[in-house]
Scaffold this motif. Structure first.
Motif, short mmCIF file in Angstrom:
data_model
loop_
_atom_site.label_atom_id
_atom_site.label_comp_id
_atom_site.label_asym_id
_atom_site.label_seq_id
_atom_site.Cartn_x
_atom_site.Cartn_y
_atom_site.Cartn_z
N UNK A 93 0.84 -1.19 0.00
CA UNK A 93 0.00 0.00 0.00
C UNK A 93 0.88 1.25 0.00
N UNK A 94 0.37 2.31 -0.59
CA UNK A 94 1.07 3.59 -0.61
C UNK A 94 0.10 4.68 -0.18
N UNK A 95 0.36 5.31 0.97
CA UNK A 95 -0.52 6.38 1.44
C UNK A 95 -0.14 7.69 0.75
N UNK A 96 -1.00 8.68 0.88
CA UNK A 96 -0.83 9.91 0.11
C UNK A 96 0.37 10.74 0.55
N UNK A 97 0.53 10.94 1.85
CA UNK A 97 1.56 11.87 2.35
C UNK A 97 2.89 11.17 2.60
N UNK A 98 3.45 10.53 1.57
CA UNK A 98 4.75 9.87 1.68
C UNK A 98 5.62 10.25 0.50
N UNK A 99 6.90 9.97 0.62
CA UNK A 99 7.83 10.31 -0.47
C UNK A 99 7.54 9.49 -1.72
N UNK A 100 6.89 8.33 -1.55
CA UNK A 100 6.70 7.43 -2.68
C UNK A 100 5.47 7.73 -3.52
N UNK A 101 4.51 8.46 -2.96
CA UNK A 101 3.26 8.65 -3.67
C UNK A 101 3.43 9.31 -5.04
N UNK A 102 4.15 10.44 -5.15
CA UNK A 102 4.31 11.04 -6.48
C UNK A 102 5.11 10.16 -7.43
N UNK A 103 6.01 9.35 -6.88
CA UNK A 103 6.82 8.47 -7.74
C UNK A 103 5.97 7.34 -8.30
N UNK A 104 5.14 6.74 -7.44
CA UNK A 104 4.28 5.66 -7.91
C UNK A 104 3.28 6.18 -8.93
N UNK A 105 2.72 7.36 -8.68
CA UNK A 105 1.78 7.94 -9.63
C UNK A 105 2.45 8.31 -10.94
N UNK A 106 3.77 8.52 -10.90
CA UNK A 106 4.52 8.83 -12.12
C UNK A 106 4.94 7.58 -12.88
N UNK A 107 4.64 6.39 -12.30
CA UNK A 107 4.93 5.15 -13.00
C UNK A 107 6.03 4.30 -12.42
N UNK A 108 6.64 4.72 -11.30
CA UNK A 108 7.68 3.91 -10.67
C UNK A 108 7.04 2.61 -10.16
N UNK A 109 7.59 1.45 -10.49
CA UNK A 109 6.98 0.18 -10.07
C UNK A 109 7.03 0.00 -8.55
N UNK A 110 6.00 -0.65 -8.01
CA UNK A 110 5.94 -0.86 -6.57
C UNK A 110 7.03 -1.81 -6.07
N UNK A 111 7.65 -2.51 -6.97
CA UNK A 111 8.73 -3.40 -6.59
C UNK A 111 9.94 -2.70 -6.01
N UNK A 112 10.04 -1.38 -6.22
CA UNK A 112 11.19 -0.65 -5.68
C UNK A 112 10.92 -0.12 -4.28
N UNK A 113 9.70 -0.28 -3.78
CA UNK A 113 9.36 0.29 -2.47
C UNK A 113 10.21 -0.30 -1.35
N UNK A 114 10.32 -1.62 -1.30
CA UNK A 114 11.10 -2.24 -0.23
C UNK A 114 12.59 -1.92 -0.34
N UNK A 115 13.22 -2.09 -1.53
CA UNK A 115 14.63 -1.69 -1.63
C UNK A 115 14.84 -0.21 -1.29
N UNK A 116 13.89 0.63 -1.70
CA UNK A 116 14.01 2.05 -1.38
C UNK A 116 13.95 2.31 0.10
N UNK A 117 13.06 1.60 0.80
CA UNK A 117 12.97 1.74 2.25
C UNK A 117 14.27 1.30 2.91
#
Length: 471
Positions: free
Chosen positions: A320-344
């Motif tokens: 899940x990706x909530x609105x007020x996080x660093x990842x929200x604009x990136x996911x909406x721009x097309x960044x795959x969710x597979x990078x969320x864990x490595x990014x964290x």
């Protein structure tokens, strides 16, 4: 000669009182866009006035801003030698009042009541979502709000058992069940204050910092305890584990099991305790056995009760990706969710590397808390799903470490602005104007607040690390 801490201390008390008063006023007014209805009953008490979404939004925004201002003034007063006393009495009164009125800011407590009810009636909250239990006719389970009606429990087995205990106390009454849960959280908060008072006895400065940043922190009292969130229970247990780890490892293990068994990210505390013990050369076989024994005494029966599938929903929620996080604009721009864990993991590693020589110093308690702060800060800054009350993972350990003002101030500003993003709190009941303003802030401003906080922590970390290396 005048006391240099007097003026900021007065501001801290005044703003804290305003924060608690305005938050409690929203609760006592009754069901609204910030307060879900609890059904019949007397306690927690409300007037049933059904205020408008605009009214509660303004009041909650005032409460959050006052809470942030009170925390800032408290930090300034601490730097000038403040030793709070009556301020603690204000926090005690505020905590009791918030426990006697309905929770504000979300409908999470209705989910807790539902999961506890399912378990108390012999069901499985980890495989049965509320909307399928008892054909949707149970008075407690059916009170769950969207979007969680079709979601199984995401909370750990220990938290699940405590929710079931609250349900046994509340029976078929939503209101009484919620109040039983609120009383449990108030008890956890009181235990933390008492344990800290004893463990930190003799160090007035450390005790003052702990109370101002944690037990009397108006933002945590309102957003956390005033929202009746499970993070209060986990956060309180985690702090008790830190405080008791050196001298009472068995009870520290029990407390740690409650924290981790309620919400898994609180496992950061276990890492902090072990790392500090190894550094202090106190990680002997007997000490470790007592700690592990205490933890297993709680965790093993809880997991046997819950079953192997207890973390299925947790794994699902990790995407899940909530609105007020660093990842929200990136996911909406097309960044795959597979990078969320490595990014964290990258964010956690960066924050840990930068701040390690600054925070992991001093005695065993401070080192354990310092390691926990690093892991918690990195997690909260880099997580894809983040809500204001999740910050209870950070503030307890942070209150035990003499962290630089740059870090504490950034954490306070971030929590204040993040809490504003989730006002009034529910997904329904808002007027079109309130919805446009609040969701607009959450979607358009929230992610940049998250990015600003991450950049600030990194930049100040670089400066602090250079200062330490020069010394």
């Amino acid at each position: 000669m005048s006391d240099p801490a007097a003026r900021p201390a007065r501001w801290a008390a005044l703003l804290s009182a305003l924060c608690l008063l305005t938050w409690a006023s929203v609760a006592v007014l009754g069901p609204s866009a910030a307060v879900p209805a609890l059904g019949a009953g007397r306690v927690p008490f409300d007037l049933g006035l059904h205020p408008s979404s605009a009214t509660v939004t303004v009041l909650l925004a005032v409460a959050v801003v006052c809470g942030g201002g009170a925390l800032a003034a408290g930090l300034r007063a601490l730097a000038r030698g403040w030793r709070p006393r009556r301020f603690l009495l204000l926090a005690v009164v505020g905590a009791v009042v918030l426990t006697c009125v309905p929770p504000v800011g979300s409908a999470d407590h209705l989910s807790y009541a539902a999961y506890g009810r399912i378990a108390a009636l012999g069901g499985d909250p980890y495989s049965q979502p509320p909307d399928t239990f008892a054909a949707g006719t149970d008075p407690v389970v059916s009170a769950v709000r969207d979007p969680w009606r079709s979601t199984t429990s995401v909370y750990g087995p220990v938290g699940g058992l405590l929710m079931a205990l609250s349900s046994l106390a509340g029976g078929a009454s939503v209101r009484t069940t919620v109040w039983a849960w609120q009383l449990l959280l108030l008890l956890a908060w009181a235990v933390v204050a008492l344990v800290a008072r004893r463990v930190l006895a003799g160090d007035d400065r450390a005790r003052a910092r702990f109370h101002v940043l944690f037990t009397a922190n108006p933002l945590l009292l309102t957003v956390g305890l005033g929202g009746a969130h499970a993070d209060v229970l986990a956060g309180a247990a985690a702090v008790v584990a830190l405080l008791l780890a050196r001298g009472r490892p068995f009870w520290a293990g029990v407390a740690l099991a409650v924290a981790v068994g309620t919400k898994a990210p609180f496992g950061a505390v276990a890492v902090g305790i072990v790392v500090a013990a190894v550094a202090a050369r106190r990680c002997g076989a007997a000490w470790l056995a007592r700690g592990v024994g205490g933890a297993l005494l709680v965790l093993v029966p809880a997991h046997v009760w819950a079953g192997a599938h207890a973390y299925d929903q947790t794994r699902t929620a990790s995407r899940y990706v909530s609105l007020a996080t660093i990842w929200r604009p990136l996911v909406e721009a097309g960044v795959p969710r597979g990078v969320l864990l490595p990014g964290l993991v990258l964010v956690v590693a960066l924050v840990t590397w930068l701040w390690w020589p600054v925070l992991v110093r001093g005695g065993q308690l401070q080192r354990a808390a310092g390691v926990t702060v690093l892991l918690a800060a990195g997690y909260l800054l880099g997580a894809a799903y983040e809500l204001p009350w999740y910050d209870l993972l950070l503030w307890g350990p942070l209150a035990l470490v003499p962290a630089p003002v740059a870090l504490t101030g950034t954490a306070a500003a971030r929590l204040t602005l993040l809490a504003l993003a989730y006002v009034p709190g529910l997904v329904d009941g808002m007027s079109p104007l309130v919805e446009a303003v609040t969701l607009g802030y959450r979607r358009e401003v929230g992610p940049w607040v998250a990015w600003a906080a991450l950049v600030a922590v990194v930049v100040t970390g670089i400066r602090q690390r250079r200062t330490v290396e020069i010394r």
